[in-house]
Design a protein around this motif. Structure first.
Motif, short mmCIF file in Angstrom:
data_model
loop_
_atom_site.label_atom_id
_atom_site.label_comp_id
_atom_site.label_asym_id
_atom_site.label_seq_id
_atom_site.Cartn_x
_atom_site.Cartn_y
_atom_site.Cartn_z
N UNK A 8 0.83 -1.19 0.00
CA UNK A 8 0.00 0.00 0.00
C UNK A 8 0.86 1.24 0.00
N UNK A 9 0.37 2.30 -0.64
CA UNK A 9 1.11 3.56 -0.62
C UNK A 9 0.14 4.73 -0.62
N UNK A 10 0.61 5.82 -0.10
CA UNK A 10 -0.18 7.06 -0.07
C UNK A 10 0.78 8.20 -0.36
N UNK A 11 0.29 9.17 -1.12
CA UNK A 11 1.10 10.33 -1.47
C UNK A 11 0.37 11.58 -0.98
N UNK A 12 1.14 12.52 -0.49
CA UNK A 12 0.56 13.73 0.06
C UNK A 12 1.41 14.95 -0.32
N UNK A 13 0.75 16.08 -0.46
CA UNK A 13 1.44 17.33 -0.71
C UNK A 13 0.89 18.38 0.25
N UNK A 54 2.89 22.80 8.40
CA UNK A 54 2.51 22.36 7.06
C UNK A 54 1.00 22.33 6.95
N UNK A 55 0.48 22.82 5.81
CA UNK A 55 -0.96 22.87 5.58
C UNK A 55 -1.28 22.02 4.36
N UNK A 56 -2.25 21.11 4.51
CA UNK A 56 -2.63 20.27 3.38
C UNK A 56 -3.71 20.95 2.53
N UNK A 57 -4.12 20.31 1.47
CA UNK A 57 -5.09 20.88 0.53
C UNK A 57 -6.46 21.09 1.18
N UNK A 58 -6.74 20.38 2.26
CA UNK A 58 -8.03 20.51 2.95
C UNK A 58 -7.98 21.57 4.05
N UNK A 59 -6.81 22.20 4.23
CA UNK A 59 -6.67 23.26 5.21
C UNK A 59 -6.18 22.81 6.58
N UNK A 60 -5.92 21.52 6.75
CA UNK A 60 -5.43 21.03 8.03
C UNK A 60 -3.96 21.41 8.19
N UNK A 113 5.32 14.02 0.21
CA UNK A 113 5.74 12.80 0.90
C UNK A 113 5.02 11.62 0.29
N UNK A 114 5.75 10.54 0.06
CA UNK A 114 5.14 9.29 -0.40
C UNK A 114 5.55 8.20 0.58
N UNK A 115 4.55 7.54 1.17
CA UNK A 115 4.78 6.51 2.18
C UNK A 115 4.28 5.18 1.63
N UNK A 116 5.14 4.16 1.70
CA UNK A 116 4.80 2.84 1.17
C UNK A 116 5.07 1.79 2.23
N UNK A 117 4.15 0.82 2.34
CA UNK A 117 4.32 -0.33 3.21
C UNK A 117 4.05 -1.59 2.41
N UNK A 118 4.78 -2.66 2.71
CA UNK A 118 4.54 -3.94 2.06
C UNK A 118 4.74 -5.05 3.08
N UNK A 119 3.92 -6.07 2.99
CA UNK A 119 4.02 -7.23 3.86
C UNK A 119 3.90 -8.48 3.00
N UNK A 120 4.88 -9.38 3.12
CA UNK A 120 4.85 -10.64 2.40
C UNK A 120 4.96 -11.76 3.42
N UNK A 121 4.02 -12.70 3.34
CA UNK A 121 4.03 -13.87 4.22
C UNK A 121 4.22 -15.09 3.32
N UNK A 122 5.27 -15.88 3.61
CA UNK A 122 5.60 -17.05 2.80
C UNK A 122 5.63 -18.28 3.69
N UNK A 123 4.89 -19.31 3.30
CA UNK A 123 4.88 -20.57 4.01
C UNK A 123 6.16 -21.33 3.68
N UNK A 124 6.85 -21.81 4.73
CA UNK A 124 8.10 -22.56 4.55
C UNK A 124 7.93 -23.94 5.17
N UNK A 125 8.29 -24.96 4.42
CA UNK A 125 8.30 -26.32 4.97
C UNK A 125 9.72 -26.59 5.43
#
Length: 195
Positions: A40-45, A60-66, A90-102
């Motif tokens: 997942x990623x989100x970008x903000x200015x 810092x003020x966002x486009x919505x005035x916050x 700012x661009x924030x990215x997260x990734x999660x990978x779950x792999x089954x191992x025998x």
């Protein structure tokens, strides 16, 4: 990780997660037998609307005035280059990978990090990334509820819900799971438009 790196990562993460999400997060899910990845990623200015040089505080003020107030650590180069009206992306990215191992590899946990900053004299900016890898044992599988219990290298347990019945069929008590978590944030500052 040194305190300097912690401060930089905390500052960058705060920018990315400070409620400035202008775009809806984009989420991608990939699945293969015995493996699931979610990214997942989100970008903000936002715009610099206040600077207090003595305390290294920026508003810092966002486009919505916050408006969000941030204290920028000494480790962030080029603070003096910031000007009112500059645009911070700012661009924030997260990734999660779950792999089954025998098999029966030793339980483990490791973490790696990377930080880069803008060169001296340039507009402030930089990137920070982190990857955490954990090998855990499957200690219980409930095929009725989809609940899978994992035990990590420090003895802590975690319950996961596996919603895909085809994936759940592949998992049994005694298996191992490798979990890889990645996060990254990139920050850049663009000069204010000349009026």
């Amino acid at each position: 990780m040194t305190n300097k790196k912690l401060i930089i990562v905390a500052t960058l993460a705060a920018l990315a997660q400070a409620g400035f999400a202008e775009t809806d997060p984009s989420v991608a899910i990939k699945s293969a037998p015995g493996q699931v990845s979610v990214t997942g990623s989100v970008k903000t200015t936002s715009t610099v609307v206040g600077i207090e040089a003595d305390t290294r505080t920026v508003w810092l003020k966002d486009a919505k005035g916050k408006v969000v107030q941030l204290v920028v650590g000494e480790e962030a180069h080029n603070f003096s280059q910031l000007k009112l009206g500059d645009h911070v992306t700012a661009e924030y990215t997260q990734a999660l990978t779950v792999t089954l191992k025998k098999g029966s590899a030793p339980l483990s946990a490791s973490e790696s990090q990377n930080i880069s900053r803008a060169p001296l004299g340039a507009k402030p900016g930089g990137t920070a990334s982190r990857e955490v890898t954990v090998m855990a044992n499957v200690t219980a599988v409930n095929h009725q509820t989809g609940l899978v219990t994992l035990r990590g290298p420090q003895g802590n347990s975690l319950d996961l819900i596996v919603q895909d019945p085809d994936q759940l069929k592949l998992i049994k008590k005694g298996d191992q799971v490798q979990v890889v978590y990645n996060e990254a944030v990139a920050i850049s500052v663009e000069p204010a438009a000349v009026k």
